[in-house]
Design a protein around this motif. Structure first.
Motif: not given
Length: 345
Positions: A76-80
């Motif tokens: 998965g991705n992380w998002f600031i």
């Protein structure tokens, strides 16, 4: 009061051309701070403060970043941008006079800056949009804490954040990078107000005139896209949720980041945009989603992968902030009506 002077080339690899005679001094009464402490927000947005507190992990991670950090979101991705809700938690702490909430919000900001790269960016997906959200939230949080007197309890932690905040804002303001982002900003016009406010409020808390003028230019460009009927174009049409979001950032900009001249220029379009938003709310407070191009239309998914829902919270917040900043009680009534109405699922 600051007068802009030429910046040496060594200080910035791509300095934006700005007129040396342009001046910047933030005007306004800072009524947003009173709004954050208002009974309206106590009764609505900050009513369940403990639920807001639970949105922050002990590490400071928020939203989908919690699963990413725990390796539960495989590949998965992380998002600031998920860390922007720290501003909400800090706002609730100020509203409720609760240090546990402010501390949690500070942890969330610190978690975000712990992921920052040396150039000021955040190495995650959709990082220009995400950085705009996060910079806006961080600078607004600092402004709110300073304005309400809570900053003295977090002075050392705020001072550690400040240089990181400036690096992130300068990364956003870089002329080449901003130009590259305009294709998306032109499609989703609310982003001009978001990024413009992010730069403007950072300028306010850091006394940085170059950022202030970059933010002013961004806001003016966004306002030039306003449809004659009062909506900010989103994906080729209109969207009530992002209209409200754009107005929240515009009203905050007007309240504590704009010059006196800029305030005079932007108040008429703000009122026009508010009138359009009001036209999308029924007399019982139900927000009308018909015709939306992004939210409530099963056309766009949020960061969790779910179809984006209409944000009655954003609509209520926009009206509540308008009531405080513009001094018009009719918006308070609209804010409460939207907040108390049973909105369609």
């Amino acid at each position: 009061f600051v007068r802009l002077v030429p910046v040496a080339a060594a200080q910035s690899p791509t300095p934006a051309p700005v007129a040396t005679q342009r001046e910047w001094r933030a005007a306004g009464a800072g009524l947003d701070a009173a709004n954050e402490r208002s009974s309206l927000l106590t009764d609505t947005y900050y009513r369940n403060a403990d639920a807001l507190l639970r949105q922050v992990e002990n590490s400071g991670a928020m939203g989908v970043n919690r699963g990413w950090e725990a390796a539960a979101r495989k590949n998965g991705n992380w998002f600031i941008e998920e860390q922007r809700f720290a501003d909400t938690v800090i706002g609730a702490g100020v509203n409720r006079n609760r240090d546990d909430l402010i501390n949690a919000g500070m942890l969330a900001l610190e978690w975000g800056f712990a992921q920052q790269s040396g150039d000021g960016s955040f190495p995650c997906a959709d990082n220009y949009l995400g950085a705009s959200y996060f910079v806006a939230a961080t600078a607004h949080s600092i402004w709110l804490l300073e304005t309400t007197g809570y900053a003295r309890n977090y002075a050392q932690r705020i001072e550690k954040i400040r240089p990181k905040l400036v690096r992130a804002a300068l990364w956003l303001a870089d002329a080449n990078r901003a130009k590259a982002a305009f294709a998306q900003h032109d499609k989703y016009t609310s982003r001009y107000m978001l990024t413009g406010y992010a730069l403007g409020v950072t300028a306010r808390v850091m006394s940085n005139p170059a950022l202030a003028l970059a933010g002013e230019d961004m806001v003016r460009t966004g306002l030039s896209k306003l449809h004659a009927s009062g909506y900010f174009p989103e994906a080729g049409g209109f969207d009530v949720s992002f209209q409200a979001e754009a107005l929240v950032y515009l009203l905050r900009y007007y309240d504590h980041a704009a010059t006196a001249d800029m305030r005079r220029d932007i108040e008429p379009p703000i009122r026009l945009a508010l009138s359009w938003l009001q036209s999308r709310v029924a007399t019982n407070g139900v927000v009308q989603a018909t015709g939306n191009t992004r939210s409530g239309s099963a056309k766009e998914r949020d960061r969790t992968g779910q179809f984006r829902r209409v944000s009655a919270v954003a609509v209520s917040r926009a009206f509540g902030l308008a009531g405080a900043v513009l001094g018009d009680n009719k918006y308070d009534g609209l804010a409460r009506a939207v907040a108390s109405a049973r909105q369609p699922s």
